[in-house]
Design an enzyme around this catalytic site. Structure first.
Site, PDB file in Angstrom:
ATOM      1  N   CYS A  51      12.585 -68.851  -8.472  1.00  0.00           N
ATOM      2  CA  CYS A  51      12.302 -70.128  -9.123  1.00  0.00           C
ATOM      3  C   CYS A  51      11.482 -70.992  -8.163  1.00  0.00           C
ATOM      4  CB  CYS A  51      13.621 -70.816  -9.477  1.00  0.00           C
ATOM      5  SG  CYS A  51      13.380 -72.491 -10.100  1.00  0.00           S
ATOM      6  N   ASN A  55      14.280 -61.507  -7.929  1.00  0.00           N
ATOM      7  CA  ASN A  55      15.364 -61.076  -8.814  1.00  0.00           C
ATOM      8  C   ASN A  55      15.931 -59.749  -8.324  1.00  0.00           C
ATOM      9  OD1 ASN A  55      13.488 -62.712 -10.818  1.00  0.00           O
ATOM     10  ND2 ASN A  55      15.498 -62.545 -11.751  1.00  0.00           N
TER      11      ASN A  55
END
Ligand code: COA
Ligand code: ZN
Length: 311
Positions: free
Chosen positions: A239, A248
């Site tokens: 993010c 991720n």
């Protein structure tokens, strides 16, 4: 055979933090490779302000150019009513709204406090989907750890989740470790609390691998009863509004672990590795994937003899 769902998020979470613009044709090629690997539910991007996330400025072109892809449940992240209307117009099947459990992260991400986002969400859903035709998912960002305040208070998180769950009884809720700093005991405990407090709700887990505990956190969530997990091919992602967070959890790490445990994912690891190898060409320095880093034969053999990786 038991099974889990892997929701692919590389085209959204994987790309949103990459500074150099990934051409529309390359985004579409990545989506096609992932579908070819067996992905059936995928975040194909986000309908956000192009000033906030310039990488997603071509969402309309991506959706128009990727074709119908009938087997694919198309998911898009939206931050507000404008994003939701754009996504519906484009023909998206599922909206994911991200609401941070931490006010500080919510302010950084969407420029309003968490309570205001919850109010917006209720109003937006009533306006854009009064007949509940769409699948709706809420990403509960910073459920465990916030980049600005540290470890989150569990009671406060449970109270915020209760307010969100009350909006609609058919929304899926995703516990998200936005920063990748959660530890497995915390993930397992919160997941268990959520599943027992809201047994009718469909739950999923979204994690990052910043501190190296991503896959352990997935296992903790699985053992608590969660059966749907987000992953990004190549371990890309992060993010832009969560300083310090890295990629991720890699989808290939998820597929490798679950398939080796005898839990079906429906995804072809060889083809997924091809998609992951393509994905990391967009940001070669940021991949955190473990399985992609293994010799391919060894990854596909699920370990195999040590000689297989001697080269
Ligand atoms: N799609 C496209 N444009 C949008 C938009 C959307 N969903 N939402 C707002 N905009 C545009 C507005 O039209 C306005 O454009 P203008 O300057 O040309 O008039 C501009 O963005 C500002 O709108 P405003 O409502 O004042 O928003 P803001 O500046 O307070 O930003 C968000 C709020 C939520 C729109 C913005 O922070 C955002 O898109 N965040 C996304 C964060 C994200 O994706 N994080 C990573 C995933 S968790
Ligand atoms: Zn994320």
């Amino acid at each position: 055979m038991s099974k889990v769902e892997i929701v692919e998020v590389a085209p959204r979470d994987g790309l949103q933090n990459i500074a150099s613009f990934v051409p529309t044709a390359a985004k579409i090629q990545l989506i096609h490779k992932l579908v070819d690997a067996g992905v059936t539910r995928m975040e194909i991007g986000s309908f956000v302000s192009p000033k906030a996330i310039p990488q997603m400025a071509d969402m309309d072109e991506v959706v128009a150019g990727m074709g119908q892809l009938p087997g694919l449940h198309k998911v898009a992240l939206v931050p507000n009513g404008k994003g939701a209307r754009r996504a519906i117009e484009a023909g998206i099947d599922e909206l994911i709204f991200v609401i941070s459990m931490s006010d500080a992260h919510n302010m950084s991400n969407v420029r309003r406090p968490t309570a205001a986002s919850i109010d917006d969400l209720a109003a937006t859903l009533a306006e854009v989907d009064p007949e509940r035709r769409l699948t709706v998912r809420i990403g509960l960002a910073t459920s465990f750890h916030c980049p600005f305040v540290g470890t989150m208070d569990e009671e406060a998180v449970m109270a915020t989740i209760a307010r969100i769950a009350a909006i609609r009884d058919d929304i899926e809720l995703t516990l998200a470790d936005t920063t990748g700093m959660a530890l497995p005991d915390h993930v397992g405990r919160l997941a268990q609390r959520c599943l027992s407090a809201f047994p009718q709700t469909r739950w999923s887990f979204h994690g990052h691998d910043t501190a190296g505990f991503g896959i352990a956190n997935v296992l903790a969530a699985y053992q608590a009863g969660i059966r749907s997990f987000d992953g990004a091919a190549g371990g890309l992602g992060g993010c832009p509004f969560a300083p310090g967070a890295t990629g991720n959890i890699a989808s290939e790490d998820l597929v490798y672990m679950f398939e080796r445990m005898g839990v079906s994912t429906g995804i072809d690891l060889a083809k997924l590795l091809d998609a992951a190898a393509f994905a990391v060409t967009f940001a070669p320095d940021t991949t955190g994937s473990h399985v992609l880093a293994m010799p391919r034969e060894r990854a596909l053999a699920g370990g195999g003899p040590a000689a297989a990786c001697a080269a």
